[in-house]
Write a protein that holds these residues in place. Structure first.
Motif, short mmCIF file in Angstrom:
data_model
loop_
_atom_site.label_atom_id
_atom_site.label_comp_id
_atom_site.label_asym_id
_atom_site.label_seq_id
_atom_site.Cartn_x
_atom_site.Cartn_y
_atom_site.Cartn_z
N GLN A 138 33.76 41.59 41.93
CA GLN A 138 35.20 41.54 42.14
C GLN A 138 35.96 42.30 41.05
O GLN A 138 36.94 43.00 41.33
N GLN A 139 35.50 42.18 39.82
CA GLN A 139 36.13 42.91 38.71
C GLN A 139 35.98 44.42 38.89
O GLN A 139 36.92 45.19 38.65
N ALA A 140 34.79 44.83 39.31
CA ALA A 140 34.53 46.26 39.50
C ALA A 140 35.39 46.83 40.62
O ALA A 140 36.01 47.90 40.49
N LEU A 141 35.47 46.12 41.75
CA LEU A 141 36.25 46.60 42.88
C LEU A 141 37.73 46.72 42.53
O LEU A 141 38.41 47.65 42.96
N GLU A 198 28.08 51.73 45.52
CA GLU A 198 26.89 51.75 44.67
C GLU A 198 27.27 51.47 43.20
O GLU A 198 26.60 50.67 42.53
N VAL A 199 28.33 52.08 42.73
CA VAL A 199 28.75 51.86 41.35
C VAL A 199 29.15 50.40 41.14
O VAL A 199 28.76 49.76 40.16
N LEU A 213 32.18 52.30 34.29
CA LEU A 213 32.88 52.54 35.56
C LEU A 213 34.25 53.15 35.27
O LEU A 213 34.65 54.13 35.93
N GLN A 214 34.96 52.59 34.30
CA GLN A 214 36.29 53.09 33.95
C GLN A 214 36.23 54.54 33.47
O GLN A 214 37.07 55.36 33.85
N GLU A 215 35.22 54.88 32.69
CA GLU A 215 35.06 56.27 32.22
C GLU A 215 34.80 57.22 33.38
O GLU A 215 35.35 58.33 33.42
N GLN A 216 33.98 56.77 34.32
CA GLN A 216 33.70 57.63 35.48
C GLN A 216 34.96 57.77 36.34
O GLN A 216 35.24 58.86 36.85
#
Length: 240
Positions: A138-141, A198-199, A213-216
């Protein structure tokens, strides 16, 4: 007369939505062949492309219909008899300036997976990932929501006018033994949904950090280029 059709298809039987010189097994080729057999010599336009193996429950296409085809209900029935692995859900008349792709306001994809191996009856339609952290997913999304430059979230070799897209909603929910990710945006780049999935899943599996993830996402560094398996992805709905 220009008409719009909402279609569903089993992407496992096709090499993708868009016509290709190297194969006749595409959704577009199958539909245009069926139309030609009915005296309808018109190219179809889709709301967007889907990769090989990716499904659709709400893809939208439009095409030009000759005057002698006035009964749209009958046309839908005839096409559904002719086509395999593709279903016409609705056909309706639209204005001449309607364009399935350029008239679209929002697009919604859903990704479905399990943390146990799908049965042989599910494996073409449900992806698999190991047990993961729902909180991290959930944090990633959430990081994807908003307007971003998604240059690090598209298939290499893709040529676009702009890689900036707005994600209105990126959500996760669980339904029985199924895990579902939703993405709603003004548009998506080629393979963007599969790469974002996927990420996000690698973050949820603690193989990748929120900071990476934030850097990408900020186009500082590209860590992951792999794609989520295609069988779990569905083009669900197009909003006009």
């Amino acid at each position: 007369m220009r008409v719009k059709a909402v279609i569903a298809y089993d992407g496992g039987y096709f090499k993708g939505f868009q016509k290709q010189k190297s194969t006749k097994y595409t959704v577009t080729t199958a539909i245009e062949s069926a139309l030609i057999s009915l005296g309808i010599d018109s190219e179809i336009r889709g709301s967007g492309r889907t990769d090989a193996g990716v499904h659709a429950t709400g893809q939208v296409i439009d095409f030009e219909l000759p005057d002698f085809w006035k009964d749209l209900t009958k046309l839908k029935e005839v096409l559904n008899r002719k086509l395999k692995h593709i279903s016409f859900k609705h056909i309706s008349k639209v204005k001449d300036d309607f364009h399935s792709r350029f008239s679209a306001k929002r697009r919604i994809y859903r990704y479905i997976f399990k943390t146990t191996r799908p049965s042989i009856f599910e494996e073409k339609y449900i992806a698999y990932y190991p047990v993961f952290s729902e909180k991290l997913l959930q944090q990633a999304l959430k990081k994807f929501e908003g307007e971003h430059d998604f240059s690090n979230f598209l298939k290499t070799g893709t040529i676009t006018h702009s890689n900036i897209r707005t994600i209105y909603r990126a959500r996760y929910k669980k339904y029985n033994n199924y895990h579902i990710i939703y993405f709603e945006a003004n548009g998506f780049l080629r393979s963007q949904v599969r790469m974002m999935t996927e990420v996000a899943m690698q973050v949820a599996l603690e193989q990748f950090s929120i900071e990476q993830l934030q850097e990408q996402l900020e186009v500082k560094k590209r860590y992951i280029t792999t794609l989520a398996p295609p069988e779990g992805l569905y083009l669900a709905r197009i909003i006009y």
